[in-house]
Design an enzyme around this catalytic site. Structure first.
Site, PDB file in Angstrom:
ATOM      1  N   PHE A 124       5.982  -6.588  28.933  1.00 44.58           N
ATOM      2  CA  PHE A 124       5.119  -7.222  27.943  1.00 44.58           C
ATOM      3  C   PHE A 124       5.905  -8.356  27.254  1.00 44.58           C
ATOM      4  O   PHE A 124       7.061  -8.165  26.885  1.00 44.58           O
ATOM      5  CB  PHE A 124       4.640  -6.187  26.923  1.00 44.58           C
ATOM      6  CG  PHE A 124       3.579  -6.735  26.027  1.00 44.58           C
ATOM      7  CD1 PHE A 124       2.271  -6.822  26.463  1.00 44.58           C
ATOM      8  CD2 PHE A 124       3.891  -7.201  24.758  1.00 44.58           C
ATOM      9  CE1 PHE A 124       1.287  -7.365  25.651  1.00 44.58           C
ATOM     10  CE2 PHE A 124       2.917  -7.742  23.948  1.00 44.58           C
ATOM     11  CZ  PHE A 124       1.610  -7.825  24.391  1.00 44.58           C
ATOM     12  N   ASP A 193       9.134   1.731  25.077  1.00 47.13           N
ATOM     13  CA  ASP A 193       7.946   1.123  24.481  1.00 47.13           C
ATOM     14  C   ASP A 193       6.763   2.010  24.886  1.00 47.13           C
ATOM     15  O   ASP A 193       6.443   2.135  26.080  1.00 47.13           O
ATOM     16  CB  ASP A 193       7.767  -0.310  25.000  1.00 47.13           C
ATOM     17  CG  ASP A 193       6.576  -1.019  24.345  1.00 47.13           C
ATOM     18  OD1 ASP A 193       5.623  -0.330  23.924  1.00 47.13           O
ATOM     19  OD2 ASP A 193       6.592  -2.264  24.276  1.00 47.13           O
ATOM     20  N   TYR A 218      -2.831   0.689  17.046  1.00 41.32           N
ATOM     21  CA  TYR A 218      -4.206   0.157  17.080  1.00 41.32           C
ATOM     22  C   TYR A 218      -4.904   0.361  18.418  1.00 41.32           C
ATOM     23  O   TYR A 218      -6.078   0.066  18.540  1.00 41.32           O
ATOM     24  CB  TYR A 218      -4.234  -1.330  16.690  1.00 41.32           C
ATOM     25  CG  TYR A 218      -3.168  -2.197  17.339  1.00 41.32           C
ATOM     26  CD1 TYR A 218      -3.310  -2.628  18.641  1.00 41.32           C
ATOM     27  CD2 TYR A 218      -2.026  -2.562  16.631  1.00 41.32           C
ATOM     28  CE1 TYR A 218      -2.328  -3.405  19.233  1.00 41.32           C
ATOM     29  CE2 TYR A 218      -1.042  -3.341  17.219  1.00 41.32           C
ATOM     30  CZ  TYR A 218      -1.194  -3.759  18.517  1.00 41.32           C
ATOM     31  OH  TYR A 218      -0.226  -4.514  19.107  1.00 41.32           O
ATOM     32  N   LYS A 219      -4.160   0.849  19.422  1.00 36.53           N
ATOM     33  CA  LYS A 219      -4.790   1.059  20.740  1.00 36.53           C
ATOM     34  C   LYS A 219      -5.333   2.485  20.806  1.00 36.53           C
ATOM     35  O   LYS A 219      -6.366   2.789  20.214  1.00 36.53           O
ATOM     36  CB  LYS A 219      -3.768   0.808  21.846  1.00 36.53           C
ATOM     37  CG  LYS A 219      -3.159  -0.589  21.865  1.00 36.53           C
ATOM     38  CD  LYS A 219      -2.170  -0.677  23.016  1.00 36.53           C
ATOM     39  CE  LYS A 219      -1.250  -1.874  22.930  1.00 36.53           C
ATOM     40  NZ  LYS A 219      -1.889  -3.158  23.105  1.00 36.53           N
ATOM     41  N   ARG A 364      -8.600  -5.304  33.699  1.00 32.21           N
ATOM     42  CA  ARG A 364      -7.921  -4.113  33.197  1.00 32.21           C
ATOM     43  C   ARG A 364      -8.939  -3.194  32.529  1.00 32.21           C
ATOM     44  O   ARG A 364      -9.710  -3.633  31.669  1.00 32.21           O
ATOM     45  CB  ARG A 364      -6.864  -4.573  32.197  1.00 32.21           C
ATOM     46  CG  ARG A 364      -5.747  -3.615  31.982  1.00 32.21           C
ATOM     47  CD  ARG A 364      -4.665  -4.256  31.146  1.00 32.21           C
ATOM     48  NE  ARG A 364      -5.113  -4.536  29.784  1.00 32.21           N
ATOM     49  CZ  ARG A 364      -4.336  -4.495  28.706  1.00 32.21           C
ATOM     50  NH1 ARG A 364      -3.059  -4.201  28.846  1.00 32.21           N
ATOM     51  NH2 ARG A 364      -4.794  -4.770  27.510  1.00 32.21           N
TER      52      ARG A 364
HETATM   53  C1  LIG Z   1       3.614  -2.902  25.770  1.00 30.81           C
HETATM   54  C2  LIG Z   1       3.403  -3.584  24.464  1.00 30.81           C
HETATM   55  N1  LIG Z   1       4.437  -3.734  23.631  1.00 30.81           N
HETATM   56  C3  LIG Z   1       4.300  -4.384  22.447  1.00 30.81           C
HETATM   57  C4  LIG Z   1       3.083  -4.900  22.063  1.00 30.81           C
HETATM   58  C5  LIG Z   1       2.995  -5.791  20.834  1.00 30.81           C
HETATM   59  O1  LIG Z   1       2.890  -5.151  19.687  1.00 30.81           O
HETATM   60  P1  LIG Z   1       2.704  -5.864  18.266  1.00 30.81           P
HETATM   61  O2  LIG Z   1       1.682  -6.930  18.425  1.00 30.81           O
HETATM   62  O3  LIG Z   1       2.226  -4.706  17.439  1.00 30.81           O
HETATM   63  O4  LIG Z   1       4.009  -6.386  17.825  1.00 30.81           O
HETATM   64  C6  LIG Z   1       1.971  -4.709  22.867  1.00 30.81           C
HETATM   65  C7  LIG Z   1       0.654  -5.237  22.435  1.00 30.81           C
HETATM   66  O5  LIG Z   1      -0.316  -5.236  23.126  1.00 30.81           O
HETATM   67  C8  LIG Z   1       2.137  -4.053  24.105  1.00 30.81           C
HETATM   68  O6  LIG Z   1       1.103  -3.918  24.947  1.00 30.81           O
END
Ligand SMILES: Cc1ncc(COP(=O)(O)O)c(C=O)c1O
Length: 405
Positions: A124, A193, A218-219, A364
C-alpha cells in the site's frame, strides 16, 4: 453448487447472519466495499448526538463526567481480543500512516546496528512512503522484495520487516505466525499492517509473537470515515521509544511535568488530545464484536469468497481471478482483472452493487463477514455477468473519473 436457493439456505444457517440487523444498510444494497468504508451501526447516531449534547452542555467538564478521558482505553480494551493481545499493548490514536511511522521508528531504534527496512513490492503506497521517510530520518535504507520472497530476503542488515497481513490489491493473506517466526530467526523485528485483516479474518498477534502492528478502524471495524488508527506494541518489547513524545503519552499527563515520562505499555504512543467525536462512534461500533468468535468470522469470509470465485468462474469467463484460489491464503476480499475495470465498477455501482477499483485493472470486492449475506454474492455476480455480456459499462458516463475511486 452455488445456485441461488443454496446461497439463501446458507444465510438461514449462518450463525453470524443476525449481526447485519445491527447496521443501517438498505435491504436492496449489495455493499461489497466494507473493506474501504464500513457501514454505520444503528447505535452510532444516538451516541454522536449524545456526545454533541455533552460538548454543548458540559463543555470542559465533559472530559471528566462524559467519559472522554478514558475513551481510548475503553476502545483498546474492545480491540485487544480482536487482535489477540492485552489492552495494555494497544494504543488507539492518529491515522494508520502516523501509527506506522511511530512503529517503524521505534522498531528501528530497537535494532540500531541494522540498517535495512524490508518491505513488500506493490505494498500500500502509504507503507512505502512512510518507510522511505523513516529510512531517511534514521539513517537506514528501504529494500523492496516480492511478497513471497520476504523471508528469503532477510539478512544480518535487516532491522525491520513491514508486511501487510492481507494485501490490499490481491487479497493474498500471509501466514502471520510463519512470517513472524522467519523474521525473528533472521534477528529482525516484525511490523504488521492489519488494515485489511482485523474484523475480516482471525488475527492473533500474541500467538504470532509479532512485535508491532498497525491498522485502521474505518474499514472492517466500521468506525466511520477517517476514524483513528491503532498501534500495537507487544509487551515483550524492551521499552520502545516513540518518535513523537506528546503529553497524552506521558505517564501523568495532567502533572504538566518538565520531563517526558512514558506511560506504561502502548499508551506511550498517544500524543495529542484524542478526537472524542470519532472515538465515540468507534466505541459504539466495536460493541458489535461482543461474543463474536474470530474463527467464525474467518470461516464465513472463506465461504463467501469461495462462493463468489466459483460463480465468477462459472458465469464471467472473461475476467481473471487475481486473488489466491485457496481461501486459507485470502482475506475477505476477491479481486478480478478486467482492462476496463474502472468503467465496469461504475456500471455495477449504478446498479446498487458497490465495490471499488484499484489501478490499473482491478475490480475489488470485499465481503465483510458481519454484514454480507450469501445471497449478495448471487446478486453481485448476476449483475456483473449481465454488465459484461451487454457491455453496459462502455458509456462515457462510466468512464468519467471521480476524485475518489
Ligand atoms: C494496507 C493499508 N495501510 C494503510 C492505509 C492507510 O491508512 P490511513 O489513511 O489511515 O493512514 C490503508 C488505507 O486504505 C491501507 O489499505
Amino acid at each position: 453448487v452455488n445456485d441461488r436457493e443454496m446461497l439463501e439456505r446458507r444465510d438461514r444457517e449462518d450463525p453470524l447472519a443476525a449481526h447485519r440487523d445491527r447496521f443501517l444498510l438498505a435491504d436492496d444494497l449489495i455493499y461489497l466495499d466494507g473493506n474501504s468504508l464500513g457501514p454505520q451501526l444503528r447505535g452510532v447516531h444516538g451516541r454522536l448526538t449524545a456526545a454533541s449534547d455533552a460538548w454543548r452542555e458540559r463543555l470542559i467538564r465533559g472530559w471528566n463526567d462524559a467519559g472522554w478521558v478514558d475513551l481510548t482505553d475503553r476502545i483498546a480494551a474492545r480491540l485487544a481480543p480482536l487482535l489477540g493481545v492485552t489492552p495494555a499493548e494497544v494504543c488507539v490514536t492518529d491515522s494508520t500512516s502516523v501509527d506506522l511511522f511511530q512503529a517503524l521508528v521505534a522498531a528501528r531504534r530497537l535494532r540500531p546496528d541494522r540498517t535495512t527496512l524490508l518491505i513488500e513490492e506493490g505494498t500500500f503506497p502509504t507503507d512505502r512512503y512512510v518507510a522511505g521517510g523513516v529510512a531517511d530520518l534514521t539513517g537506514a535504507e528501504v529494500k523492496s522484495v516480492p511478497r513471497d520472497r520476504l523471508a528469503a530476503a532477510i539478512d544480518d542488515t535487516t532491522a525491520v520487516v513491514l508486511a501487510s497481513h492481507v494485501d490490499y490489491r490481491t487479497g493474498h493473506r500471509h501466514d502471520g505466525a510463519a512470517v513472524t517466526a522467519a523474521v525473528h530467526d533472521g534477528g529482525a523485528l516484525m511490523v504488521w499492517d492489519l488494515a485489511h485483516s482485523t474484523g475480516a479474518v482471525a488475527v492473533d498477534l500474541g500467538r504470532w509473537r509479532a512485535d508491532f502492528a498497525v491498522g485502521c478502524s474505518y474499514k472492517y471495524l466500521n468506525g466511520g470515515p477517517g476514524a483513528p488508527g491503532y498501534l500495537v506494541a507487544a509487551a515483550h518489547l524492551d521499552d520502545p521509544t516513540p518518535a513523537i513524545r506528546g503529553w497524552f503519552g506521558h505517564a501523568r499527563t495532567f502533572d504538566f511535568a518538565e520531563d517526558w515520562d512514558p506511560a506504561p505499555g502502548a499508551a506511550r504512543f498517544r500524543n495529542g488530545t484524542p478526537p472524542v467525536l470519532s472515538l465515540t462512534a468507534l466505541e459504539e461500533a466495536l460493541t458489535v464484536w461482543e461474543g463474536v468468535d474470530p474463527a467464525s468470522v474467518q470461516a464465513k469470509a472463506e465461504a463467501l469468497t469461495n462462493a463468489f470465485v466459483a460463480l465468477v468462474d462459472e458465469r464471467c469467463g472473461e475476467v481473471e481471478v487475481v486473488s489466491p484460489r485457496d481461501a486459507r491464503r485470502r482475506g475477505a476480499q476477491v479481486s478480478l482483472r478486467h482492462p476496463d475495470a474502472y468503467a465496469v465498477m461504475q456500471a455495477l455501482i449504478a446498479r446498487g452493487v458497490i465495490g471499488d477499483h484499484r489501478p490499473p485493472d482491478l475490480l475489488r470486492f470485499g465481503f465483510p463477514p458481519l454484514t454480507t449475506r450469501f445471497v449478495d454474492v448471487w446478486h453481485a455476480v448476476e449483475n456483473f455477468s449481465e454488465i459484461l455480456a451487454t457491455r453496459a459499462w462502455d458509456t462515457p458516463a462510466f468512464h468519467r473519473r471521480n476524485p475518489v475511486i
